[in-house]
Design an enzyme around this catalytic site. Structure first.
Site, PDB file in Angstrom:
ATOM      1  N   ASP A  61       0.862  -1.182   0.000  1.00 39.75           N
ATOM      2  CA  ASP A  61       0.000   0.000   0.000  1.00 39.75           C
ATOM      3  C   ASP A  61       0.896   1.228   0.000  1.00 39.75           C
ATOM      4  O   ASP A  61       1.610   1.488   0.973  1.00 39.75           O
ATOM      5  CB  ASP A  61      -0.894  -0.039   1.243  1.00 39.75           C
ATOM      6  N   HIS A  62       0.852   1.994  -1.101  1.00 45.66           N
ATOM      7  CA  HIS A  62       1.776   3.114  -1.260  1.00 45.66           C
ATOM      8  C   HIS A  62       1.461   4.277  -0.328  1.00 45.66           C
ATOM      9  O   HIS A  62       2.234   5.222  -0.224  1.00 45.66           O
ATOM     10  CB  HIS A  62       1.780   3.598  -2.714  1.00 45.66           C
ATOM     11  N   ARG A  63       0.308   4.233   0.366  1.00 44.24           N
ATOM     12  CA  ARG A  63       0.032   5.252   1.370  1.00 44.24           C
ATOM     13  C   ARG A  63       0.920   5.054   2.590  1.00 44.24           C
ATOM     14  O   ARG A  63       1.315   6.020   3.261  1.00 44.24           O
ATOM     15  CB  ARG A  63      -1.437   5.201   1.804  1.00 44.24           C
TER      16      ARG A  63
END
Length: 474
Positions: A444-446
């Site tokens: 998850d790039h967040r």
């Protein structure tokens, strides 16, 4: 003097997992007229997370089954009534008119206690649940208001035919589930298993024969349209086209919803790396032959992949995190609950090993073996599928080199372990055959940027290339 009386007690669909509002009845193990005892399993139900056997909490004789196999029932709905025997005192002499009997004060009614099979103990009172739409494949479950008896249908018929126990086809619960999905009546299947038990092969053979008959050409008046039933049974071939319709429910429905939510909520990034795992494969063979981890412990390459990932997470704990949308915070989890994606007859499930990061290699091997065996038997509990923090999916067992795995909802990373193949590889300046696999890490790039994701993946690769580092790094 006492007189035996019989009263009806009702057993409601319990809350078989936190947040679940309904369950499908897979199999009844009793029928009207059967005697049951406290703790006896009376049916098996399937929720969106797992199959669970339900024990009844009292003794008596089965009076009525309110729903057939295959019905989806709301939590809190009566599913079975049992006639319970008891003793009541004989009628006392009437009191004189001048001295009317003093009424005993009624004890305060206790709030209703709902049995919770999985979760945090019995809950008091009703639960607030979201409204559920009823589809053509779901039987609306409405509990009769106690103590009013259910109103019989115009043409009453028992839900489960009252027949001798020997007339019930012999089949294991997974085979019964398969037959229900394929629309096969087990009473029409010829058993080939030991002691007359119906096997999966028997069900498939019967379904194939029925499909062949259904697809045979039928003489119809010219221009007459093909007739297709408005409501199709589970997994029944449509004679006109050969199509098969399978209702999406239970585990498959929950998986579909979770994957859509994950794909469109978390921004996925996937990185890949090829790894020379020749030394890891030799290490696996050595562990098997020596029995260092225990004679009954299953040792596989997946075990060392899991240990390598857990070691990498220990070096980079920020990847073991969760996104809190409401608080707009990143929550770094205190322990690693390692999920293992498992394909089962009911669909894909992801049970997890609690506090996997705190286990030794032998402890991890034992936990992994137990998790896989339980999943294959269809006995994984809802609790075992809650609280996961990171997941491994072993696509290599299907001969697949790699893929772009979708995150399990609520997790920050998932590692795909591909097939191990013998490939030409540059080793010590020469091109030689080596055992090679491909790893894919989705995150998850967040929560995880490219640097963190790359470091974790590189660490896993380095540990598998030199498995002795599992000891020094761990």
């Amino acid at each position: 003097m006492t007189t035996e009386v019989r009263s009806l007690r009702e057993f409601k669909m319990p809350d078989v997992g936190e947040g679940l509002t309904e369950a499908e009845i897979l199999s009844w193990y009793v029928k009207p007229g059967d005697t049951v005892t406290d703790g006896q399993v009376v049916c098996e139900v399937e929720t969106a997370k797992a199959a669970v056997e339900l024990p009844i909490p009292f003794n008596g004789v089965v009076e009525q089954l309110f729903f057939p196999e295959g019905a989806t029932v709301d939590v809190g709905t009566v599913i079975i009534s049992v006639a319970v025997a008891g003793a009541a005192p004989a009628a006392a002499p009437a009191a004189p008119a001048a001295a009317p009997a003093k009424a005993e004060p009624a004890e305060p009614a206790e709030p209703e206690r709902r049995e919770v099979l999985v979760g945090y103990g019995p809950r008091t009172g009703g639960s607030q649940r979201r409204a559920r739409r009823t589809t053509t494949t779901t039987v609306a479950a409405k509990a009769p208001a106690a103590p009013v008896a259910p109103v019989p249908a115009p043409a009453p018929a028992p839900v489960v035919p009252a027949q001798p126990s020997g007339d019930r086809p012999l089949a294991k619960p997974p085979v019964r589930k398969l037959a229900k999905d394929l629309g096969v009546d087990l009473r029409a299947v010829t058993p080939t298993g030991p002691d007359g038990v119906i096997t999966r092969e028997d069900v498939h053979a019967h379904a194939s024969a029925a499909a062949a008959v259904a697809q045979a050409p039928v003489a119809e008046p010219a221009g007459a349209p093909a007739v297709v039933p408005a409501v199709l049974p589970a997994a029944v071939p449509v004679a006109a086209t050969g199509d098969v319709r399978v209702p999406v429910k239970g585990v498959r429905k929950a998986t579909a919803q979770a994957m859509v939510a994950s794909a469109f909520t978390a921004p996925h990034v996937t990185e890949f790396v090829q790894v020379d795992v020749t030394r890891t494969m030799k290490f696996v063979r050595r562990l098997k032959e020596s029995g260092e981890l225990g004679r009954d412990v299953r040792v596989s390459p997946l075990l060392l992949v899991a240990k390598a990932l857990l070691t990498a997470i220990k070096r980079h704990p920020e990847i073991n995190a969760q996104w809190d949308e409401a608080a707009q915070e990143i929550v770094i989890k205190g322990q690693v609950n390692l999920g293992i994606a498992a394909a089962t007859p009911r669909g894909l499930i992801v049970p997890n090993i609690k506090d996997a990061g705190g286990k030794t290699l032998s402890g991890l091997a034992a936990a992994l073996g137990e998790l896989i065996d339980t999943a294959r038997q269809g006995k994984t509990s809802p609790n075992d599928m809650q609280g996961g923090t990171v997941t491994i999916t072993n696509v290599g067992v299907f001969g697949v080199d790699t893929g772009t795995p979708i995150l399990n909802p609520g997790e920050a990373a998932i590692l795909a372990f591909g097939a191990v193949r013998e490939l030409p590889w540059v080793h010590k300046g020469k091109v030689v055959p080596r055992q090679v696999t491909t790893l894919a890490l989705s995150f998850d790039h967040r929560l995880v940027d490219g640097e963190l994701g790359s470091k974790v993946l590189a660490d896993v690769a380095a540990l598998l290339e030199q498995p002795k580092r599992l000891i020094t790094w761990g």
